[in-house]
Design an enzyme around this catalytic site. Structure first.
Site, short mmCIF file in Angstrom:
data_model
loop_
_atom_site.label_atom_id
_atom_site.label_comp_id
_atom_site.label_asym_id
_atom_site.label_seq_id
_atom_site.Cartn_x
_atom_site.Cartn_y
_atom_site.Cartn_z
N CYS A 97 0.64 -1.27 -0.10
CA CYS A 97 0.06 0.09 -0.12
C CYS A 97 0.97 1.37 0.06
CB CYS A 97 -1.12 0.01 1.18
SG CYS A 97 -2.38 1.25 1.10
N HIS B 201 -3.67 -5.27 0.07
CA HIS B 201 -3.25 -5.91 1.26
C HIS B 201 -3.25 -7.21 1.22
CE1 HIS B 201 -2.98 -2.04 3.27
NE2 HIS B 201 -3.93 -1.49 2.67
N GLU C 14 -1.58 -9.06 3.81
CA GLU C 14 -1.06 -9.27 5.27
C GLU C 14 -2.07 -9.68 6.11
OE1 GLU C 14 -1.08 -4.75 5.18
OE2 GLU C 14 -1.18 -6.39 3.83
#
Length: 239
Positions: free
Chosen positions: A88, A177, A179
């Protein structure tokens, strides 16, 4: 491996990648810029991981630590040629530090959305292992509109054509994202900028439904994260 992790908000950390790092016995040193911490000597580290945050890369007056951070990223990637992963804001900082361009997004993205691999992404040693199309978590209001010279776009979408890119053979940036954990949505919603973006994109009462949607996708998110990590690790250990 010795990992240097650069963070811009305490709750926006490497997420499930922390589990992977721990399982592999990697040693981590985290710098929390928004809490006044500074970058140590880069020499002892093998990998730089730069996370997201509510800031924008052009806000150097408001966040003066962007200046040394960008210089460290440029030195690490372009001069030292060591492995880099940016997520990001970390993806945007990679582009900005190396001569690309980041602007406010034409279409801010918040939600579980679909992205697709480019032709280069289909053969890249990391992204070729991912499903195509790929559902991902998005939560951003800025985007990379020009990659640096020497970069290759790997993942794209209609709303944001540069969803992931590689610089050289050793640095990867991803707008989406990967994660995500079960805590991600609730903790990020405590950041005022993210809460406003969520309300603007999905409505003022969207948080519970959004959290349920991400929870339903979490097994696939986490499997894709592991696939990505295993492929990235091959790159990291060969660089």
């Amino acid at each position: 491996m010795n990992l240097l992790i650069l963070q811009h908000a305490r709750v926006e950390h490497p997420g499930i990648f922390r589990n992977f790092f721990q399982e592999d016995g990697f040693r981590t040193h985290t710098v929390e810029f928004d809490e006044g911490e500074t970058i140590p000597s880069l020499d002892p580290f093998d990998l730089m991981v730069v996370m997201g945050g509510p800031q924008d890369v052009w806000q150097e007056d408001e966040y003066p630590w962007f200046v040394p951070e960008k210089e460290a990223i440029r030195k690490w990637v372009a001069d030292m040629k060591r492995p880099y992963l940016g997520i990001c804001l970390g993806h945007q900082l990679l582009a900005d530090a190396l001569g690309g361009r980041v602007t406010p997004a034409t279409t801010p993205e918040v939600g579980v959305l679909s992205v697709s691999k480019t032709e280069a992404g289909e053969s890249d040693p990391v992204t070729r292992a991912l499903p195509d199309p790929l559902n991902v978590l998005q939560w951003h209001g800025a985007e990379v509109v020009e990659i640096p010279p020497g970069g290759t776009v790997l993942v794209s979408s209609d709303a944001c054509p540069i969803q992931a890119f590689r610089y050289g053979q050793h640095a990867y940036g991803m707008q989406f994202h990967v994660e995500v954990t079960e805590e991600t949505v609730q903790t990020w919603a405590t950041i005022p900028e993210y809460a406003r973006a969520l309300a603007d994109a999905l409505g003022p009462e969207a948080l519970p439904g959004f959290d349920r949607q991400v929870t339903a996708e979490l097994p696939r998110f986490n499997q894709n994260a592991l696939t990505l990590y295993d492929r990235l690790k091959d790159v990291w250990t060969k660089t």
